[in-house]
Design an enzyme around this catalytic site. Structure first.
Site, short mmCIF file in Angstrom:
data_model
loop_
_atom_site.label_atom_id
_atom_site.label_comp_id
_atom_site.label_asym_id
_atom_site.label_seq_id
_atom_site.Cartn_x
_atom_site.Cartn_y
_atom_site.Cartn_z
N ASN A 10 0.88 -1.17 0.00
CA ASN A 10 0.00 0.00 0.00
C ASN A 10 0.92 1.21 0.00
O ASN A 10 1.53 1.53 1.01
CB ASN A 10 -0.90 -0.02 1.24
N TRP A 11 1.03 1.84 -1.15
CA TRP A 11 1.98 2.94 -1.30
C TRP A 11 1.51 4.21 -0.58
O TRP A 11 2.29 5.15 -0.39
CB TRP A 11 2.19 3.25 -2.79
N LYS A 12 0.24 4.27 -0.21
CA LYS A 12 -0.34 5.47 0.44
C LYS A 12 -0.10 6.69 -0.45
O LYS A 12 -0.12 6.55 -1.67
CB LYS A 12 0.22 5.63 1.86
N HIS A 95 -9.37 1.45 4.73
CA HIS A 95 -8.10 1.61 5.46
C HIS A 95 -8.34 2.53 6.66
O HIS A 95 -9.14 3.47 6.57
CB HIS A 95 -7.03 2.18 4.54
N GLU A 97 -6.72 4.88 7.80
CA GLU A 97 -6.46 6.31 7.51
C GLU A 97 -7.69 6.94 6.85
O GLU A 97 -8.00 8.11 7.10
CB GLU A 97 -5.20 6.44 6.64
N GLU A 167 -5.32 -4.81 10.34
CA GLU A 167 -4.26 -3.84 10.60
C GLU A 167 -4.53 -3.11 11.91
O GLU A 167 -5.31 -2.15 11.95
CB GLU A 167 -4.22 -2.80 9.47
N GLY A 173 2.79 2.11 10.75
CA GLY A 173 3.79 3.18 10.62
C GLY A 173 4.51 3.51 11.92
O GLY A 173 5.20 4.52 12.00
N SER A 213 3.58 -2.38 10.15
CA SER A 213 5.03 -2.52 10.35
C SER A 213 5.56 -3.89 9.93
O SER A 213 6.49 -4.41 10.56
CB SER A 213 5.41 -2.19 11.80
N GLY A 234 2.98 -1.21 4.18
CA GLY A 234 3.07 0.22 3.89
C GLY A 234 4.50 0.61 3.57
O GLY A 234 5.00 0.37 2.46
N GLY A 235 5.19 1.18 4.53
CA GLY A 235 6.53 1.74 4.34
C GLY A 235 7.50 0.82 3.60
O GLY A 235 8.20 1.27 2.68
#
Ligand code: 13P
Length: 249
Positions: A10-12, A95, A97, A167, A173, A213, A234-235
């Site tokens: 998930n590149w966000k 998500h 967010e 999640e 993150g 993470s 993510g990251g």
């Protein structure tokens, strides 16, 4: 039959279109896998160039969001049909967010899930608890409520093919991964919830990811758990490490 693992990035809100194409090229040799489905969920503006850039590879493209309406006066939104026409196969829905910053509730998310399925997209439906909820001991109740609301009225045959991502919000993150036992407990409870709502076959077929993470060092332990069928990353999906996560074995 064993479920096939699915590892999605998930590149966000990262990567301009030209950066996106560069990243796809860099990751190309690293994410080759015969056993794992690999998906890049990318910002809307990156979809067209990324679909082009992954042609001929094992990677499929996902969107990070969509709207439930067919078309019309919804300025700024993107429909399921537009995504399908652009070559998108998956769509992240719900998500944390989006739930938090953009106030998306379960009634809205249920509409999005239904529309995505109707259009032929596979939803990656996200759920997860806050740290406060975990400390209050209501994690499983909360997750069950999210799953039941978001899937209300969705047929078993459609649920069998979808992906749920667990999640925990406190792990996103933050570098604080849930332990593999914590992640397994909730992923197992999600599968039980699907079994209760539908049947054994649907519960055994649906794929459940862990996200929060995930990195090259913890993926193998997480993905070895009986109810964890891969990860939503993510990251670490924005760097070479993603290849190590895909090839976690
Ligand atoms: P991180 O892997 O950066 O914690 O993000 C997880 C996530 O939110 C994926 O959807």
């Amino acid at each position: 039959m064993a479920r096939r693992k699915i590892v999605a990035g998930n590149w966000k809100m990262n990567m301009t279109p030209s950066q996106a194409v560069k990243l796809v090229e860099e990751l190309k040799p690293l994410v080759v896998s015969e056993d794992v489905d690999v998906v890049y969920c990318v910002p809307a503006i990156d979809i067209v160039p990324v679909v082009e850039a992954v042609k001929g590879t094992n990677v499929q493209v996902g969107a990070e969001n969509m709207y439930f309406e067919e078309k019309g006066a919804d300025t700024g939104e993107i429909s399921a049909e537009m995504l399908v026409d652009a070559g998108v196969k998956y769509v992240v829905i719900g998500h944390s967010e989006r739930r938090d910053y953009f106030k998306e509730d379960d009634v809205l998310l249920n509409k999005k899930v239904k529309k995505a399925i109707e259009a032929g997209l596979t939803p990656i439906l996200c759920c997860g608890e806050t740290l406060e909820q975990r400390e209050m001991g209501v994690t499983l109740d909360w997750i069950r409520l999210q799953i039941k609301s978001d899937l209300a009225g969705v047929a078993a045959s459609d649920v069998a093919n979808l992906v749920i991502a667990y999640e925990p919000i406190w792990a996103i993150g933050t570098g604080k991964t849930a332990t593999s036992d914590q992640a397994q407990e909730v992923c197992g409870a999600i599968r039980d919830c699907i079994r209760e709502m539908y049947d054994d076959a649907t519960a055994e077929s649906i794929r459940i990811q862990y996200g929060g993470s995930v990195n090259a060092g913890n993926a193998a332990e997480l993905f070895a758990k009986v109810d964890i069928d891969g990860g939503l990353v993510g990251g670490a999906s924005l760097k070479a490490d993603f290849g190590k996560i895909v090839n976690y074995k």
